[in-house]
Design a protein around this motif. Structure first.
Motif, PDB file in Angstrom:
ATOM      1  N   ASN A 105      -5.393  51.413 -38.838  1.00 55.01           N
ATOM      2  CA  ASN A 105      -5.147  50.683 -38.748  1.00 55.01           C
ATOM      3  C   ASN A 105      -6.832  49.767 -38.392  1.00 55.01           C
ATOM      4  OD1 ASN A 105      -4.488  47.508 -38.154  1.00 55.01           O
ATOM      5  ND2 ASN A 105      -2.357  47.919 -37.134  1.00 55.01           N
ATOM      6  N   LYS A 106      -6.859  48.297 -38.920  1.00 53.52           N
ATOM      7  CA  LYS A 106      -8.386  47.898 -37.914  1.00 53.52           C
ATOM      8  C   LYS A 106      -7.805  46.693 -36.711  1.00 53.52           C
ATOM      9  CE  LYS A 106      -8.474  43.723 -41.690  1.00 53.52           C
ATOM     10  NZ  LYS A 106      -9.142  43.106 -42.319  1.00 53.52           N
ATOM     11  N   ASP A 107      -6.754  46.560 -36.222  1.00 56.54           N
ATOM     12  CA  ASP A 107      -6.026  45.943 -35.793  1.00 56.54           C
ATOM     13  C   ASP A 107      -5.854  46.595 -34.514  1.00 56.54           C
ATOM     14  OD1 ASP A 107      -6.609  43.683 -37.103  1.00 56.54           O
ATOM     15  OD2 ASP A 107      -4.533  44.016 -38.200  1.00 56.54           O
ATOM     16  N   THR A 108      -6.819  48.221 -34.638  1.00 56.08           N
ATOM     17  CA  THR A 108      -6.083  48.715 -33.033  1.00 56.08           C
ATOM     18  C   THR A 108      -7.547  48.335 -32.607  1.00 56.08           C
ATOM     19  OG1 THR A 108      -6.471  50.735 -34.519  1.00 56.08           O
ATOM     20  CG2 THR A 108      -4.165  50.346 -34.334  1.00 56.08           C
ATOM     21  N   THR A 109      -7.226  48.633 -31.466  1.00 57.53           N
ATOM     22  CA  THR A 109      -8.906  49.329 -30.794  1.00 57.53           C
ATOM     23  C   THR A 109      -8.965  50.585 -30.614  1.00 57.53           C
ATOM     24  OG1 THR A 109      -6.976  49.836 -28.460  1.00 57.53           O
ATOM     25  CG2 THR A 109      -8.225  47.548 -28.940  1.00 57.53           C
ATOM     26  N   SER A 110     -10.081  50.865 -31.735  1.00 55.36           N
ATOM     27  CA  SER A 110     -10.703  52.688 -31.610  1.00 55.36           C
ATOM     28  C   SER A 110     -12.396  52.532 -31.758  1.00 55.36           C
ATOM     29  CB  SER A 110     -10.099  53.183 -33.320  1.00 55.36           C
ATOM     30  OG  SER A 110      -8.435  52.873 -33.011  1.00 55.36           O
ATOM     31  N   ILE A 111     -12.367  53.572 -30.951  1.00 55.51           N
ATOM     32  CA  ILE A 111     -14.015  54.460 -31.161  1.00 55.51           C
ATOM     33  C   ILE A 111     -14.621  55.210 -31.895  1.00 55.51           C
ATOM     34  CG2 ILE A 111     -15.895  54.454 -29.593  1.00 55.51           C
ATOM     35  CD1 ILE A 111     -14.786  52.993 -27.059  1.00 55.51           C
ATOM     36  N   ILE A 112     -15.544  55.322 -32.731  1.00 55.81           N
ATOM     37  CA  ILE A 112     -15.810  56.117 -33.032  1.00 55.81           C
ATOM     38  C   ILE A 112     -17.324  56.655 -32.817  1.00 55.81           C
ATOM     39  CG2 ILE A 112     -14.524  57.186 -35.131  1.00 55.81           C
ATOM     40  CD1 ILE A 112     -16.502  55.843 -37.297  1.00 55.81           C
ATOM     41  N   LEU A 113     -17.792  57.975 -32.525  1.00 54.88           N
ATOM     42  CA  LEU A 113     -19.035  57.773 -31.533  1.00 54.88           C
ATOM     43  C   LEU A 113     -19.767  59.148 -31.498  1.00 54.88           C
ATOM     44  CD1 LEU A 113     -18.742  59.458 -29.294  1.00 54.88           C
ATOM     45  CD2 LEU A 113     -18.111  57.024 -27.942  1.00 54.88           C
ATOM     46  N   GLY A 114     -20.743  58.991 -31.467  1.00 55.85           N
ATOM     47  CA  GLY A 114     -21.446  60.835 -32.103  1.00 55.85           C
ATOM     48  C   GLY A 114     -23.073  60.962 -32.164  1.00 55.85           C
ATOM     49  N   ASP A 115     -22.990  62.170 -32.433  1.00 61.41           N
ATOM     50  CA  ASP A 115     -24.422  62.665 -33.260  1.00 61.41           C
ATOM     51  C   ASP A 115     -24.241  62.528 -34.632  1.00 61.41           C
ATOM     52  OD1 ASP A 115     -26.198  63.247 -34.727  1.00 61.41           O
ATOM     53  OD2 ASP A 115     -26.700  65.793 -33.538  1.00 61.41           O
ATOM     54  N   PHE A 116     -24.447  61.502 -35.379  1.00 61.47           N
ATOM     55  CA  PHE A 116     -23.676  61.051 -36.635  1.00 61.47           C
ATOM     56  C   PHE A 116     -24.861  61.867 -37.510  1.00 61.47           C
ATOM     57  CE2 PHE A 116     -20.848  57.232 -36.380  1.00 61.47           C
ATOM     58  CZ  PHE A 116     -20.411  57.664 -36.007  1.00 61.47           C
ATOM     59  N   ASN A 117     -25.916  62.360 -37.120  1.00 58.59           N
ATOM     60  CA  ASN A 117     -27.068  62.634 -38.265  1.00 58.59           C
ATOM     61  C   ASN A 117     -27.401  62.501 -39.071  1.00 58.59           C
ATOM     62  OD1 ASN A 117     -28.306  65.341 -36.919  1.00 58.59           O
ATOM     63  ND2 ASN A 117     -25.942  65.935 -37.104  1.00 58.59           N
ATOM     64  N   ILE A 118     -27.822  61.141 -39.106  1.00 61.26           N
ATOM     65  CA  ILE A 118     -27.900  59.957 -40.062  1.00 61.26           C
ATOM     66  C   ILE A 118     -28.633  58.725 -39.752  1.00 61.26           C
ATOM     67  CG2 ILE A 118     -27.555  58.983 -42.132  1.00 61.26           C
ATOM     68  CD1 ILE A 118     -24.612  60.629 -42.767  1.00 61.26           C
ATOM     69  N   ALA A 119     -29.559  58.570 -39.735  1.00 60.57           N
ATOM     70  CA  ALA A 119     -30.267  57.165 -39.422  1.00 60.57           C
ATOM     71  C   ALA A 119     -30.037  56.002 -40.657  1.00 60.57           C
ATOM     72  CB  ALA A 119     -31.627  57.328 -39.487  1.00 60.57           C
ATOM     73  N   PRO A 120     -29.603  55.533 -40.446  1.00 60.93           N
ATOM     74  CA  PRO A 120     -28.825  54.866 -42.091  1.00 60.93           C
ATOM     75  C   PRO A 120     -29.701  53.045 -42.028  1.00 60.93           C
ATOM     76  CG  PRO A 120     -27.327  53.873 -40.038  1.00 60.93           C
ATOM     77  CD  PRO A 120     -27.957  54.927 -39.202  1.00 60.93           C
ATOM     78  N   LEU A 121     -30.315  52.926 -40.852  1.00 61.86           N
ATOM     79  CA  LEU A 121     -30.828  51.470 -41.349  1.00 61.86           C
ATOM     80  C   LEU A 121     -32.474  51.521 -41.511  1.00 61.86           C
ATOM     81  CD1 LEU A 121     -29.390  49.274 -38.990  1.00 61.86           C
ATOM     82  CD2 LEU A 121     -27.949  49.564 -41.514  1.00 61.86           C
ATOM     83  N   GLU A 122     -33.042  51.099 -42.253  1.00 58.39           N
ATOM     84  CA  GLU A 122     -34.412  50.754 -42.611  1.00 58.39           C
ATOM     85  C   GLU A 122     -35.697  51.302 -41.002  1.00 58.39           C
ATOM     86  OE1 GLU A 122     -38.218  48.322 -44.378  1.00 58.39           O
ATOM     87  OE2 GLU A 122     -36.453  47.744 -44.719  1.00 58.39           O
ATOM     88  N   HIS A 123     -34.923  50.281 -40.234  1.00 63.83           N
ATOM     89  CA  HIS A 123     -35.544  50.633 -38.419  1.00 63.83           C
ATOM     90  C   HIS A 123     -35.182  51.509 -37.642  1.00 63.83           C
ATOM     91  CE1 HIS A 123     -38.426  47.643 -40.143  1.00 63.83           C
ATOM     92  NE2 HIS A 123     -37.600  46.903 -40.342  1.00 63.83           N
ATOM     93  N   ASP A 124     -34.337  52.297 -38.642  1.00 59.07           N
ATOM     94  CA  ASP A 124     -33.883  53.283 -37.471  1.00 59.07           C
ATOM     95  C   ASP A 124     -34.211  55.019 -37.889  1.00 59.07           C
ATOM     96  OD1 ASP A 124     -31.327  51.835 -36.743  1.00 59.07           O
ATOM     97  OD2 ASP A 124     -30.651  52.945 -38.624  1.00 59.07           O
ATOM     98  N   VAL A 125     -35.728  54.942 -38.180  1.00 60.63           N
ATOM     99  CA  VAL A 125     -36.116  55.813 -38.684  1.00 60.63           C
ATOM    100  C   VAL A 125     -38.421  55.175 -38.506  1.00 60.63           C
ATOM    101  CG1 VAL A 125     -34.603  57.583 -39.487  1.00 60.63           C
ATOM    102  CG2 VAL A 125     -37.152  55.439 -41.128  1.00 60.63           C
ATOM    103  N   TRP A 126     -39.005  56.620 -37.958  1.00 58.25           N
ATOM    104  CA  TRP A 126     -40.031  56.096 -38.301  1.00 58.25           C
ATOM    105  C   TRP A 126     -40.672  55.129 -39.012  1.00 58.25           C
ATOM    106  CZ3 TRP A 126     -44.371  58.308 -39.898  1.00 58.25           C
ATOM    107  CH2 TRP A 126     -44.156  59.717 -40.624  1.00 58.25           C
TER     108      TRP A 126
END
Length: 264
Positions: free
Chosen positions: A141-162
């Motif tokens: 439910n997007k209306d609840t308060t939740s956190i997901i965190l950790g090592d996702f092993n993915i750099a998703p954005l152009e400037h998330d990598v060198w």
């Protein structure tokens, strides 16, 4: 009172307990989520963790590989171990904080070196886990308060990598991985806490390879570690950062912590 939640791939909690203590002394998180603890539950350094002030601990580990832990100064309840895509690996645990926020600590598979599902079973497993995570998140439910965190092993954005161009064929930044992580983020509109404070056009890294002779000078990093909030928590987000200094500590992890500060 603000609450600080941190995520850190520690790369062996027993080996790096001095660094955990140093991190706690310097950054003082209320909740510290660790990934890649690399020890079975019977060998988890619980006494040492409690001596740092974390009386409420959940851990799920396996010998030499994987493993996740939640260290908290706040009470935890409804603790749960979750498995995705039949991997039977210790990669996802969850617990509820006193304010009702559901906290999920994830260690998504690295995926090996070859970005081809036919040649590399580890890469296929990574993509399967990402699909399973999207299916799981779709039911939240997007209306609840939740956190997901950790090592996702993915750099998703152009400037998330060198170098976006040079890493398009490198596992962690391939288009299919980015597509699947983006799908996961869009399921309920997860908020990327770090990018709320660091503009998308600025470089931001949480990982530097051990292979670099001088990691700091080369600065060929990737942002593999993330703290995402459900939309309901976004108004409470006050700060987020990835301190670079821990990468230069003695016998460091190749990852640095990611910290988010929420208004309690």
């Amino acid at each position: 009172m603000p609450i600080t939640i941190a995520s850190w791939n520690i790369n062996s909690v027993r080996l790096r307990m001095p660094l955990v203590a140093q991190m706690v002394q310097q950054f003082n998180p209320d909740v510290l989520c660790l990934q890649e603890i690399k020890c079975e539950d019977m060998h988890f350094p619980l006494e040492g963790i409690k001596a740092l002030g974390y009386e409420h601990v959940m851990h799920s580990g396996e010998k030499s590989y994987n493993g996740v832990a939640i260290l908290s100064r706040l009470p935890l309840k409804d603790m749960e171990t979750i498995n995705h895509a039949g991997t039977n690996q210790k990669r996802h645990i969850a617990a509820t904080l006193p304010d009702g926020t559901r906290l999920h600590n994830l260690y998504i598979p690295a995926g090996g070196d070859i970005p081809d599902v036919n040649e590399n079973p580890k890469f296929k497993m990574k993509l399967d886990v990402l699909d399973a995570l999207s299916e799981w998140s779709d039911k939240l439910n997007k209306d609840t308060t939740s956190i997901i965190l950790g090592d996702f092993n993915i750099a998703p954005l152009e400037h998330d990598v060198w170098s976006h161009k040079q890493l398009l064929d490198v596992v962690s930044h391939t288009p299919i991985e980015v597509e699947k992580l983006t799908r996961l983020q869009h399921t309920i509109g997860w908020v990327d806490s770090v990018r709320e404070f660091i503009p998308h056009h600025e470089k931001a890294y949480s990982w530097w390879s051990y292979r670099a002779r001088d990691w700091d000078a080369a600065d060929k990093g990737r942002r593999l570690d993330h703290v995402w909030l459900s939309p309901a928590l976004k108004p409470q987000l006050k700060a987020a950062h990835m301190p670079r200094a821990p990468r230069g500590w003695t016998q460091p992890s190749d990852h640095v912590p990611v910290l988010a500060v929420l208004e309690g």
